[in-house]
Motif scaffolding. Structure first.
Motif, PDB file in Angstrom:
ATOM      1  N   VAL A   1       1.089  -1.277  -0.426  1.00  0.00           N
ATOM      2  CA  VAL A   1      -0.182  -0.025   0.072  1.00  0.00           C
ATOM      3  C   VAL A   1       0.913   1.247  -0.487  1.00  0.00           C
ATOM      4  O   VAL A   1       0.771   1.993  -1.042  1.00  0.00           O
ATOM      5  CB  VAL A   1      -0.920  -0.012   1.470  1.00  0.00           C
ATOM      6  CG1 VAL A   1      -1.640   1.332   1.234  1.00  0.00           C
ATOM      7  CG2 VAL A   1      -1.925  -0.706   0.865  1.00  0.00           C
ATOM      8  N   ALA A   2       2.205   1.225   0.822  1.00  0.00           N
ATOM      9  CA  ALA A   2       2.696   2.467   1.146  1.00  0.00           C
ATOM     10  C   ALA A   2       3.735   2.876  -0.547  1.00  0.00           C
ATOM     11  O   ALA A   2       4.138   3.240  -0.945  1.00  0.00           O
ATOM     12  CB  ALA A   2       4.204   2.197   2.001  1.00  0.00           C
ATOM     13  N   ARG A   3       3.977   1.086  -1.083  1.00  0.00           N
ATOM     14  CA  ARG A   3       4.638   1.507  -2.642  1.00  0.00           C
ATOM     15  C   ARG A   3       3.436   2.146  -4.061  1.00  0.00           C
ATOM     16  O   ARG A   3       4.149   2.704  -4.265  1.00  0.00           O
ATOM     17  CB  ARG A   3       5.411   0.843  -2.846  1.00  0.00           C
ATOM     18  CG  ARG A   3       6.208   0.313  -4.198  1.00  0.00           C
ATOM     19  CD  ARG A   3       6.576  -0.876  -4.153  1.00  0.00           C
ATOM     20  NE  ARG A   3       5.575  -1.740  -4.734  1.00  0.00           N
ATOM     21  CZ  ARG A   3       5.295  -3.262  -3.462  1.00  0.00           C
ATOM     22  NH1 ARG A   3       6.694  -2.701  -2.208  1.00  0.00           N
ATOM     23  NH2 ARG A   3       4.949  -3.921  -3.681  1.00  0.00           N
ATOM     24  N   GLY A   4       2.387   1.638  -3.450  1.00  0.00           N
ATOM     25  CA  GLY A   4       0.766   2.557  -4.503  1.00  0.00           C
ATOM     26  C   GLY A   4       0.664   3.732  -4.542  1.00  0.00           C
ATOM     27  O   GLY A   4       0.789   4.515  -5.085  1.00  0.00           O
ATOM     28  N   ARG A   5       0.751   3.897  -2.592  1.00  0.00           N
ATOM     29  CA  ARG A   5       0.902   5.469  -2.163  1.00  0.00           C
ATOM     30  C   ARG A   5       1.447   6.607  -2.889  1.00  0.00           C
ATOM     31  O   ARG A   5       1.634   7.534  -3.884  1.00  0.00           O
ATOM     32  CB  ARG A   5       0.300   5.598  -1.407  1.00  0.00           C
ATOM     33  CG  ARG A   5       0.057   7.431  -0.431  1.00  0.00           C
ATOM     34  CD  ARG A   5      -0.019   7.119   1.103  1.00  0.00           C
ATOM     35  NE  ARG A   5      -0.639   6.697   1.570  1.00  0.00           N
ATOM     36  CZ  ARG A   5      -1.550   7.281   1.868  1.00  0.00           C
ATOM     37  NH1 ARG A   5      -2.127   8.447   1.836  1.00  0.00           N
ATOM     38  NH2 ARG A   5      -2.858   6.648   2.486  1.00  0.00           N
ATOM     39  N   GLU A   6       2.985   6.527  -2.821  1.00  0.00           N
ATOM     40  CA  GLU A   6       3.885   6.849  -3.504  1.00  0.00           C
ATOM     41  C   GLU A   6       3.971   7.302  -5.245  1.00  0.00           C
ATOM     42  O   GLU A   6       4.099   8.039  -5.377  1.00  0.00           O
ATOM     43  CB  GLU A   6       5.755   6.279  -2.599  1.00  0.00           C
ATOM     44  CG  GLU A   6       6.277   7.236  -3.605  1.00  0.00           C
ATOM     45  CD  GLU A   6       7.704   6.065  -3.182  1.00  0.00           C
ATOM     46  OE1 GLU A   6       8.377   7.101  -3.300  1.00  0.00           O
ATOM     47  OE2 GLU A   6       7.670   5.173  -3.050  1.00  0.00           O
ATOM     48  N   ALA A   7       3.581   6.092  -5.557  1.00  0.00           N
ATOM     49  CA  ALA A   7       3.884   6.121  -6.907  1.00  0.00           C
ATOM     50  C   ALA A   7       2.576   7.084  -7.415  1.00  0.00           C
ATOM     51  O   ALA A   7       2.050   7.932  -8.369  1.00  0.00           O
ATOM     52  CB  ALA A   7       3.635   4.755  -7.655  1.00  0.00           C
ATOM     53  N   VAL A   8       1.302   7.045  -7.042  1.00  0.00           N
ATOM     54  CA  VAL A   8      -0.045   7.802  -6.951  1.00  0.00           C
ATOM     55  C   VAL A   8       0.492   8.999  -6.650  1.00  0.00           C
ATOM     56  O   VAL A   8      -0.008  10.086  -7.948  1.00  0.00           O
ATOM     57  CB  VAL A   8      -1.796   6.939  -6.491  1.00  0.00           C
ATOM     58  CG1 VAL A   8      -2.383   7.659  -6.895  1.00  0.00           C
ATOM     59  CG2 VAL A   8      -1.537   5.516  -6.855  1.00  0.00           C
ATOM     60  N   GLU A   9       1.409   9.495  -5.523  1.00  0.00           N
ATOM     61  CA  GLU A   9       1.331  10.883  -5.314  1.00  0.00           C
ATOM     62  C   GLU A   9       2.148  11.785  -6.289  1.00  0.00           C
ATOM     63  O   GLU A   9       2.384  11.988  -6.289  1.00  0.00           O
ATOM     64  CB  GLU A   9       1.788  10.555  -3.867  1.00  0.00           C
ATOM     65  CG  GLU A   9       0.461  10.248  -2.612  1.00  0.00           C
ATOM     66  CD  GLU A   9       0.674  10.684  -1.289  1.00  0.00           C
ATOM     67  OE1 GLU A   9       1.654   9.869  -1.371  1.00  0.00           O
ATOM     68  OE2 GLU A   9       0.196  11.014  -0.480  1.00  0.00           O
ATOM     69  N   LYS A  10       3.286  10.732  -6.531  1.00  0.00           N
ATOM     70  CA  LYS A  10       3.722  11.263  -7.166  1.00  0.00           C
ATOM     71  C   LYS A  10       3.890  11.663  -8.498  1.00  0.00           C
ATOM     72  O   LYS A  10       3.819  12.674  -9.495  1.00  0.00           O
ATOM     73  CB  LYS A  10       5.164  10.337  -7.544  1.00  0.00           C
ATOM     74  CG  LYS A  10       6.312  10.006  -6.880  1.00  0.00           C
ATOM     75  CD  LYS A  10       7.396   9.132  -6.916  1.00  0.00           C
ATOM     76  CE  LYS A  10       8.298   9.440  -6.018  1.00  0.00           C
ATOM     77  NZ  LYS A  10       9.671   8.193  -5.782  1.00  0.00           N
ATOM     78  N   LEU A  11       2.545  10.737  -9.465  1.00  0.00           N
ATOM     79  CA  LEU A  11       1.833  10.584 -10.579  1.00  0.00           C
ATOM     80  C   LEU A  11       0.877  12.541 -10.731  1.00  0.00           C
ATOM     81  O   LEU A  11       0.477  13.306 -10.922  1.00  0.00           O
ATOM     82  CB  LEU A  11       0.481   9.672 -10.947  1.00  0.00           C
ATOM     83  CG  LEU A  11      -0.086  10.005 -12.164  1.00  0.00           C
ATOM     84  CD1 LEU A  11       0.527  10.366 -13.660  1.00  0.00           C
ATOM     85  CD2 LEU A  11      -0.916   9.089 -12.223  1.00  0.00           C
ATOM     86  N   LEU A  12      -0.198  12.136  -9.443  1.00  0.00           N
ATOM     87  CA  LEU A  12      -0.168  13.710  -8.743  1.00  0.00           C
ATOM     88  C   LEU A  12      -0.102  14.957  -8.985  1.00  0.00           C
ATOM     89  O   LEU A  12      -0.196  16.117  -9.638  1.00  0.00           O
ATOM     90  CB  LEU A  12      -1.701  12.959  -8.053  1.00  0.00           C
ATOM     91  CG  LEU A  12      -2.322  12.248  -7.472  1.00  0.00           C
ATOM     92  CD1 LEU A  12      -3.233  12.248  -6.595  1.00  0.00           C
ATOM     93  CD2 LEU A  12      -3.740  12.602  -9.425  1.00  0.00           C
ATOM     94  N   GLN A  13       1.817  14.435  -8.360  1.00  0.00           N
ATOM     95  CA  GLN A  13       2.224  15.579  -8.177  1.00  0.00           C
ATOM     96  C   GLN A  13       2.439  16.331  -9.924  1.00  0.00           C
ATOM     97  O   GLN A  13       2.874  17.782 -10.051  1.00  0.00           O
ATOM     98  CB  GLN A  13       3.971  14.967  -7.621  1.00  0.00           C
ATOM     99  CG  GLN A  13       4.594  16.789  -7.045  1.00  0.00           C
ATOM    100  CD  GLN A  13       5.428  16.180  -6.319  1.00  0.00           C
ATOM    101  OE1 GLN A  13       5.453  15.133  -6.033  1.00  0.00           O
ATOM    102  NE2 GLN A  13       5.759  16.810  -6.028  1.00  0.00           N
ATOM    103  N   ARG A  14       3.171  14.921 -10.735  1.00  0.00           N
ATOM    104  CA  ARG A  14       3.474  15.208 -11.554  1.00  0.00           C
ATOM    105  C   ARG A  14       2.519  16.166 -13.237  1.00  0.00           C
ATOM    106  O   ARG A  14       2.453  17.061 -13.512  1.00  0.00           O
ATOM    107  CB  ARG A  14       3.297  14.165 -12.757  1.00  0.00           C
ATOM    108  CG  ARG A  14       5.416  13.572 -12.806  1.00  0.00           C
ATOM    109  CD  ARG A  14       5.647  12.637 -13.108  1.00  0.00           C
ATOM    110  NE  ARG A  14       4.879  11.803 -13.917  1.00  0.00           N
ATOM    111  CZ  ARG A  14       4.657  10.221 -12.801  1.00  0.00           C
ATOM    112  NH1 ARG A  14       5.300  10.659 -11.876  1.00  0.00           N
ATOM    113  NH2 ARG A  14       3.837   9.639 -13.677  1.00  0.00           N
TER     114      ARG A  14
END
Length: 744
Positions: free
Chosen positions: A515-528
């Motif tokens: 879950v932590a790995r998925g959260r990090e990936a989604v948050e990076k995408l939203l930031q981009r």
């Protein structure tokens, strides 16, 4: 022929008790307020409830309780303990026995009464089943019964004495009333209760219960041995009286203050010796027996020396249970000698304290601690704790004794019982380790287990435990299990339940990391994408997930592509076909409507396109946004993309509305996306498609994805009126397996 009922138990006052438990007796001498006049109050409380009823044996219930209280008094039970014999039978007449008895007599009495009542009910059900022929002489049934008894006894040691006294009284009643006895009751008394009394050293109950049960099970053999005992009874008693007087006088002459008595003759023990050693009746030594009571241990050996000097000892028959007591704490010197006529005489020599312990046992010296709400577990003095541990270990030894009988062979080998530092019994599978024990006590104790002491000594965590050991676990404040524990070859875990708990911890840890790995990936995408203000729960909902963590988990497992999120955040610019353009004209007169499509208020002949992100359709509330070089993009008013664009470029928002021409409305269709969540199954896509077909809605696109048994589907359908779509979605929601159907 003369009948020989079992010898009545004589009341013997308790002295100082066994030397091992002096602090215990002192600790239990205190009387709590609720125990004042407890016996009288308990009888008065129970009498109206039980005076008119009978037990299965036919005995009046109140009379039975009176007799049980008398037996408990004889073997040293406190007045409070005797009072419990009435409350046990009152439980069945109360709607809330725990609450009612606790209010009148305290939690201690309530727990004891309810615990004993529950055990009695279990044993009664087992006997009824056997009597009806369902499980006659089934060893497995008796095994389960014994297990439940053991656990009940371990939770409250006083239950032991209540059950022993009650069963003894039942046998006495059958003997006195000459009523037929259920073989199950007699067999259980002989095979279960008598060995229990023996293990606890309560000889008075053991001998009498054995003789009565044997009398019911083998009446002819019992009568024959009784007849043999009676034939030369007068002659034997005269000889024994002379021998008794001689021994006592001579010992006193040698400055040994001895009291010499004849020892009771127990028919069942005689038969056991005859059968076990293949002896004739005349060859059984303890038919003629004396008991010598002296003040001190030194006097025991002095008396033994004198006896051996005056008579011819049989060396092979000598036992020193003072130097090496029996496991239940029994101490005495046993010797067999021959007198001048060559007849064998058994002589037992012990101190008064040893005799009292032998008659009443360690369980009686426990005195059934009435410690208020703490119950028997509220021990503080070391003597209390040691005595309790001694009793519990005898209970475990009793259960192992049964495992050695032919009827029970192999049935008790599947598990062991060990003790906690607070003297509670814990049941474990055979071969269990300290880690198994820790998980059985509490899941968190298992996770944080780092060391173990067994009977006070540090041991490796994969050490197999033995029956009756005391186990203490050392833990850390934080942390989890070792992965080595799940390696079967290393032998850390035997219990399936403990192994499942350790595995669940690692599964939860892995899920947390995923879950932590998925959260990090989604948050990076939203930031981009410049969408950091977007709520993660809203994003998950728009993608068809129940929660943000559910989205993060599938992203972390690479089961859900980030492209799906990109498509939602910035849908690709559509390649416009001629049919996608709607030519909008400014109405010539205010009272005339446009011929169709979308009206851009105040502007003539502007090119418009329906936004692919929200796919508006009449009669949706719509807004226009002037694009760079592609005309006006038409969005639904609640479109998140429109809200963001309008917030950045409010000057490019333009007012639009649907044309009202009926001909145009019926001639135009609009693509709309429908999001469906369902339990994945065979034929699901077909069943949903059939609904749209029946409703004459053209499906022009389908996207599906299945994650852990859940299907996420997006149907693109053509509609002329989005209002009608709501009715169709209700039909879709009724398809088997569909959990939700909504417009995106």
């Amino acid at each position: 022929m003369k009948s020989h009922p079992a010898r009545p138990v004589a009341a013997t006052p308790l002295g100082h008790g066994a030397e091992a438990v002096p602090q215990l007796i002192a600790a239990t001498s205190q009387t709590l307020p609720e125990q004042v006049d407890a016996l009288v109050r308990a009888r008065n409380f129970a009498e109206p409830l039980i005076a008119g009823e009978q037990l299965d044996s036919g005995e009046n219930t109140l009379a039975h309780a009176d007799a049980v209280a008398a037996i408990l008094k004889v073997i040293g039970g406190s007045e409070a303990m005797q009072a419990a014999s009435y409350l046990v039978h009152a439980c069945g007449h109360l709607n809330k026995p725990q609450e009612v008895i606790a209010k009148a007599f305290g939690e201690n009495f309530a727990t004891l009464a309810v615990e004993t009542t529950q055990l009695m009910r279990v044993q009664h059900q087992a006997r009824v089943a056997q009597a009806s022929g369902q499980m006659v002489d089934d060893p497995a049934v008796q095994t389960e019964n014994v297990r439940k008894m053991l656990l009940a006894f371990s939770r409250d040691l006083r239950v032991v004495m209540l059950r022993l006294a009650s069963r003894l009284q039942t046998l006495r009643y059958y003997a006195a009333s000459k009523r037929p006895v259920s073989p199950g009751i007699a067999r259980e008394a002989l095979q279960v209760f008598a060995p229990l009394a023996n293990r606890l050293g309560i000889w008075q109950i053991k001998w009498e219960m054995e003789d009565l049960a044997f009398r019911f099970l083998e009446p002819e053999t019992y009568k024959e041995v009784a007849r043999l005992l009676d034939e030369k009874r007068v002659e034997r008693e005269v000889n024994m009286a002379q021998l008794r007087e001689r021994v006592e006088t001579q010992l006193r002459a040698h400055s040994i203050s001895a009291t010499v008595t004849g020892r009771p003759k127990h028919i069942y023990s005689i038969v056991k010796k005859m059968r076990g050693k293949s002896l004739n009746f005349d060859q059984v030594f303890d038919i003629r027996a004396l008991r010598v009571l002296v003040p001190t241990v030194k006097d025991c050996y002095s008396a033994l020396s004198w006896v051996h000097s005056q008579f011819t000892p049989l060396v092979e028959e000598f036992d020193d249970y003072i130097a090496k007591p029996k496991p239940n704490g029994y101490q005495s010197l046993h010797t067999i000698v021959r007198d001048e006529t060559g007849k064998a005489v058994e002589i037992q020599i012990r101190t008064q304290a040893m005799h009292e312990h032998a008659e009443h046992g360690v369980a009686a010296h426990w005195a059934y601690k009435e410690a208020g709400s703490k119950g028997y577990a509220g021990v503080s003095a070391s003597g209390d704790y040691d005595a309790k541990i001694a009793v519990l270990r005898q209970l475990l030894a009793w259960e192992r004794d049964l495992a050695g009988t032919p009827q029970q062979a192999g049935l008790f080998e599947d598990r062991i019982y060990v003790l906690t530092p607070n003297a509670a019994i814990v049941e474990l599978p055979q071969g269990a380790t300290p880690v198994d024990f820790a998980y059985t006590v509490h899941t968190n104790v298992g996770h944080r287990c780092r060391g173990a002491r067994v009977d006070g000594a540090m041991v490796p965590l994969n050490t197999p435990l033995q029956n009756g050991q005391t186990v203490e676990i050392t833990t850390v404040k934080e942390g989890g299990p070792s992965r080595d524990w799940l390696n079967a070859d290393l032998g850390y875990l035997t219990s399936h339940r403990a192994r499942a708990k350790a595995r669940a911890w690692f599964n939860a840890l892995a899920q947390h990391e995923t879950v932590a790995r998925g959260r990090e990936a989604v948050e990076k995408l939203l930031q981009r994408e410049g969408k950091t203000a977007m709520r993660l729960e809203d994003l998950a909902s728009q993608l068809g997930f129940k929660s943000a963590d559910a989205l993060f988990e599938v992203v972390g497992k690479d089961e859900f592509s980030l492209r799906n999120i990109e498509t939602l955040l910035r849908p690709p610019e559509p390649v416009l076909q001629p049919d996608d353009y709607l030519l909008l004209k400014k109405p010539r007169a205010p009272d005339k409507s446009p011929k169709g499509g979308v009206l851009v208020v105040g502007v003539d002949s502007l090119m418009t396109q329906l936004a692919k992100c929200c796919k508006p359709a009449p009669p949706d509330d719509i807004r226009g946004f002037v694009t760079r070089g592609k005309g006006v993009s038409i969005h639904r008013a609640d479109c998140s993309n429109f809200r963001e664009m309008s917030a950045r470029n409010a000057e490019r928002v333009i007012k639009v509305e649907w044309g009202s021409s009926k001909a145009a409305a019926t001639a135009s269709v609009y693509p709309v996306d429908v999001a469906i969540e369902a339990a994945d199954r065979q034929g699901l896509l077909r069943d949903i498609s059939e609904v749209f077909a029946k409703e004459k809605m053209n499906v022009i696109g389908v996207q599906t994805q299945s994650v852990r048994g859940t299907a996420w589907m997006t149907f693109t359908v053509e509609v002329a009126d989005s209002g009608r779509l709501n009715k169709v979605l209700g039909t879709v929601a009724s398809v088997t397996g569909v959990r939700s159907a909504r417009r995106r």
